[in-house]
Motif scaffolding. Structure first.
Motif, PDB file in Angstrom:
ATOM      1  N   ASP A 179       0.636  -1.285   0.099  1.00 41.08           N
ATOM      2  CA  ASP A 179       0.037   0.007   0.111  1.00 41.08           C
ATOM      3  C   ASP A 179       0.856   1.439   0.063  1.00 41.08           C
ATOM      4  N   ALA A 180       1.989   1.119   0.511  1.00 40.26           N
ATOM      5  CA  ALA A 180       3.012   2.216   0.638  1.00 40.26           C
ATOM      6  C   ALA A 180       3.367   2.767  -0.935  1.00 40.26           C
ATOM      7  N   ALA A 181       3.371   1.920  -1.759  1.00 36.83           N
ATOM      8  CA  ALA A 181       3.844   2.038  -3.150  1.00 36.83           C
ATOM      9  C   ALA A 181       5.334   2.705  -3.207  1.00 36.83           C
ATOM     10  N   PHE A 182       6.324   1.735  -2.579  1.00 35.69           N
ATOM     11  CA  PHE A 182       7.775   2.370  -2.349  1.00 35.69           C
ATOM     12  C   PHE A 182       8.309   2.063  -4.177  1.00 35.69           C
ATOM     13  N   PRO A 183       8.694   3.103  -4.570  1.00 34.26           N
ATOM     14  CA  PRO A 183       9.199   2.965  -6.065  1.00 34.26           C
ATOM     15  C   PRO A 183      10.523   1.722  -5.954  1.00 34.26           C
ATOM     16  N   LEU A 184      11.169   1.691  -4.840  1.00 38.14           N
ATOM     17  CA  LEU A 184      12.277   0.886  -5.101  1.00 38.14           C
ATOM     18  C   LEU A 184      11.960  -0.589  -4.492  1.00 38.14           C
ATOM     19  N   LEU A 185      10.689  -0.818  -4.055  1.00 34.93           N
ATOM     20  CA  LEU A 185      10.524  -2.060  -3.764  1.00 34.93           C
ATOM     21  C   LEU A 185       9.812  -2.986  -4.891  1.00 34.93           C
ATOM     22  N   LYS A 186      10.579  -3.783  -5.239  1.00 33.82           N
ATOM     23  CA  LYS A 186      10.479  -4.680  -6.539  1.00 33.82           C
ATOM     24  C   LYS A 186       9.536  -5.959  -6.171  1.00 33.82           C
ATOM     25  N   GLY A 187       9.482  -6.326  -4.685  1.00 40.58           N
ATOM     26  CA  GLY A 187       8.681  -7.506  -4.509  1.00 40.58           C
ATOM     27  C   GLY A 187       8.978  -7.869  -2.969  1.00 40.58           C
ATOM     28  N   VAL A 188       7.895  -8.337  -2.479  1.00 48.89           N
ATOM     29  CA  VAL A 188       7.600  -8.890  -1.006  1.00 48.89           C
ATOM     30  C   VAL A 188       7.328 -10.224  -0.788  1.00 48.89           C
ATOM     31  N   VAL A 189       8.338 -11.122  -0.087  1.00 52.40           N
ATOM     32  CA  VAL A 189       7.767 -12.514   0.111  1.00 52.40           C
ATOM     33  C   VAL A 189       7.699 -12.509   1.888  1.00 52.40           C
ATOM     34  N   ALA A 190       6.618 -12.885   2.062  1.00 52.09           N
ATOM     35  CA  ALA A 190       6.150 -12.823   3.439  1.00 52.09           C
ATOM     36  C   ALA A 190       6.037 -14.559   3.891  1.00 52.09           C
ATOM     37  N   THR A 191       6.707 -14.901   4.773  1.00 52.12           N
ATOM     38  CA  THR A 191       6.797 -16.495   5.010  1.00 52.12           C
ATOM     39  C   THR A 191       7.040 -17.031   6.455  1.00 52.12           C
ATOM     40  N   THR A 192       6.604 -18.002   6.651  1.00 54.77           N
ATOM     41  CA  THR A 192       7.027 -18.747   8.007  1.00 54.77           C
ATOM     42  C   THR A 192       8.220 -19.884   7.798  1.00 54.77           C
ATOM     43  N   ASN A 193       8.315 -20.196   6.561  1.00 52.69           N
ATOM     44  CA  ASN A 193       9.428 -21.005   6.076  1.00 52.69           C
ATOM     45  C   ASN A 193      10.907 -20.494   5.871  1.00 52.69           C
ATOM     46  N   VAL A 194      11.641 -21.084   6.988  1.00 51.77           N
ATOM     47  CA  VAL A 194      12.848 -20.404   6.953  1.00 51.77           C
ATOM     48  C   VAL A 194      13.804 -20.710   5.733  1.00 51.77           C
ATOM     49  N   GLU A 195      13.404 -21.770   4.868  1.00 51.16           N
ATOM     50  CA  GLU A 195      14.171 -21.994   3.685  1.00 51.16           C
ATOM     51  C   GLU A 195      13.698 -21.127   2.346  1.00 51.16           C
ATOM     52  N   GLU A 196      12.592 -20.810   2.439  1.00 53.74           N
ATOM     53  CA  GLU A 196      11.815 -19.890   1.468  1.00 53.74           C
ATOM     54  C   GLU A 196      12.630 -18.558   1.834  1.00 53.74           C
ATOM     55  N   ALA A 197      12.627 -18.108   2.966  1.00 57.58           N
ATOM     56  CA  ALA A 197      13.042 -16.776   3.294  1.00 57.58           C
ATOM     57  C   ALA A 197      14.270 -16.467   3.051  1.00 57.58           C
ATOM     58  N   CYS A 198      15.215 -17.546   3.156  1.00 54.22           N
ATOM     59  CA  CYS A 198      16.830 -17.350   2.878  1.00 54.22           C
ATOM     60  C   CYS A 198      16.891 -17.632   1.284  1.00 54.22           C
ATOM     61  N   GLY A 199      16.138 -17.927   0.412  1.00 53.21           N
ATOM     62  CA  GLY A 199      16.318 -18.348  -0.805  1.00 53.21           C
ATOM     63  C   GLY A 199      17.005 -17.070  -1.480  1.00 53.21           C
ATOM     64  N   GLY A 200      18.133 -17.222  -2.049  1.00 59.06           N
ATOM     65  CA  GLY A 200      19.036 -15.985  -2.707  1.00 59.06           C
ATOM     66  C   GLY A 200      19.268 -15.128  -2.193  1.00 59.06           C
ATOM     67  N   VAL A 201      19.271 -14.823  -0.708  1.00 55.51           N
ATOM     68  CA  VAL A 201      19.356 -13.361  -0.230  1.00 55.51           C
ATOM     69  C   VAL A 201      20.694 -12.852  -0.206  1.00 55.51           C
ATOM     70  N   ASN A 202      20.762 -11.665  -0.516  1.00 55.28           N
ATOM     71  CA  ASN A 202      22.072 -11.205  -0.389  1.00 55.28           C
ATOM     72  C   ASN A 202      22.526 -10.680   1.051  1.00 55.28           C
ATOM     73  N   ILE A 203      21.643 -10.074   1.715  1.00 54.12           N
ATOM     74  CA  ILE A 203      21.579  -9.385   3.063  1.00 54.12           C
ATOM     75  C   ILE A 203      20.542 -10.173   3.996  1.00 54.12           C
TER      76      ILE A 203
END
Length: 353
Positions: free
Chosen positions: A81-105
């Motif tokens: 809803d905040a429509a941040f121009p820099l935000l290109k995607g959001v993954v919200a999960t309770t699965n740690v493997e999914e959350a860690c997938g490909g993260v740089n930071i």
């Protein structure tokens, strides 16, 4: 610029964005405990560019425990809803493997918090279990050369456990947050001298992110119209520097809990942004910051601890500032906080057997 569409060229000319930001690939950033207070304050700062700059797109990976799943989804909804121009995607999960997938930071805010009546050993035991599991997921699923910042207390020892169970992540890529204490020290000196906080630099937080930390203003300076002057010279009150200042920084978190009835959230989120910003983009010339990093034995600190040192950052790498004179009071304070970290390490490792 010919490869850009007509609309993109108009936008660039109008100064609404830049060619560079259009071409940059998004950085994937994981925040654990994202439905909590710190996470709620932190994720919009990241999405707005506070952490990595106004031209760096990001994708947020938000992780929390199953009981917080509904609240986590609410955070995702607000980010959309905040429509941040820099935000290109959001993954919200309770699965740690999914959350860690490909993260740089990875920003590790989640952990088991100590409550009234909870034994220290129980807090340590639960956090060892949490950070062992999350380390394994980062090891397996995160991007190569992922940078990790541990915020959750006991931050230094949680970071050490994470390091043990993510051996492919370089030790230099695993840090803990003492920037909040560093910022508090800058603010305390600025208030004392009635100056702007941006005019104060090069305080140091040595050791543990706990009440044993050693805030050190002996190398700090203030930028004045006549040039840089030492904080010690300007304050001219050794008792304040050795007693009240140190106590102020050590006890600031407790004072905020007393005032808010809640722990620091906004300031912790801001400090996490500062930590990653300087680590990735560099510290200003002649200025250092404080980071909890893996000790190499500098300043007589036992190797094998995650200990807060003064560091400079350049091209995504940190380096401990060398050659600073350590007086006797500082030596005693540095050793006391190292002793606590050794005790924490021993306790944490007892749960790994």
């Amino acid at each position: 610029m010919s490869s850009l569409s007509l609309f993109q060229r108009i936008v660039v000319r109008c100064g609404l964005t830049s060619c560079r930001s259009m071409k940059k690939q998004p950085v994937k950033i994981m925040v654990t405990g994202a439905a909590g207070q710190i996470g709620y304050a932190l994720v919009p700062m990241i999405a707005r560019g506070v952490m990595l700059g106004s031209d760096q797109p990001v994708i947020l990976h938000l992780l929390d425990i199953p009981p917080a799943a509904e609240a986590l989804n609410g955070v995702k909804m607000e980010l959309i809803d905040a429509a941040f121009p820099l935000l290109k995607g959001v993954v919200a999960t309770t699965n740690v493997e999914e959350a860690c997938g490909g993260v740089n930071i990875a920003i590790m805010v989640g952990g088991f918090r100590r409550k009234e009546g909870t034994e220290r050993k129980d807090v340590m035991s639960k956090n060892v279990s949490i950070y062992k599991a999350q380390a394994s997921a980062l090891e397996q699923y995160a991007a190569a050369n992922c940078k990790v910042l541990v915020v959750a207390n006991p931050a230094n020892t949680n970071a050490l456990i994470l390091k043990e169970f993510a051996p492919s992540i370089p030790a230099k890529n695993i840090t803990c947050l003492t920037r909040l204490d560093h910022n508090r020290a800058l603010g305390g000196i600025a208030q004392r001298l009635n100056i702007h906080v941006s005019d104060v630099k090069n305080v140091i937080i040595w050791g543990n992110h706990s009440s044993t930390q050693y805030p050190d203003a002996s190398h700090a300076t203030v930028i004045t119209q006549a040039g840089e002057k030492s904080v010690k010279e300007l304050i001219a009150d050794d008792k304040w520097l050795h007693d009240e200042f140190i106590s102020f920084v050590q006890q600031r978190g407790a004072a905020i809990i007393k005032a808010r009835k809640l722990s620091s959230a906004l300031s912790a989120a801001s400090a996490a942004c500062d930590h990653i910003h300087d680590w990735v983009l560099g510290t200003p010339k002649g200025t250092w910051t404080s980071m909890g990093v893996y000790s190499d034995g500098s300043y007589g600190v036992p190797p094998g601890l995650i200990y807060s040192f003064p560091v400079t950052c350049n091209k995504g790498e940190w380096s401990i500032v060398q050659g600073l004179r350590i007086d006797e009071p500082s030596r005693a304070g540095m050793d006391a906080t190292a002793k606590e970290l050794i005790e924490e390490k021993t306790l944490a490792y007892s749960f790994l057997d």
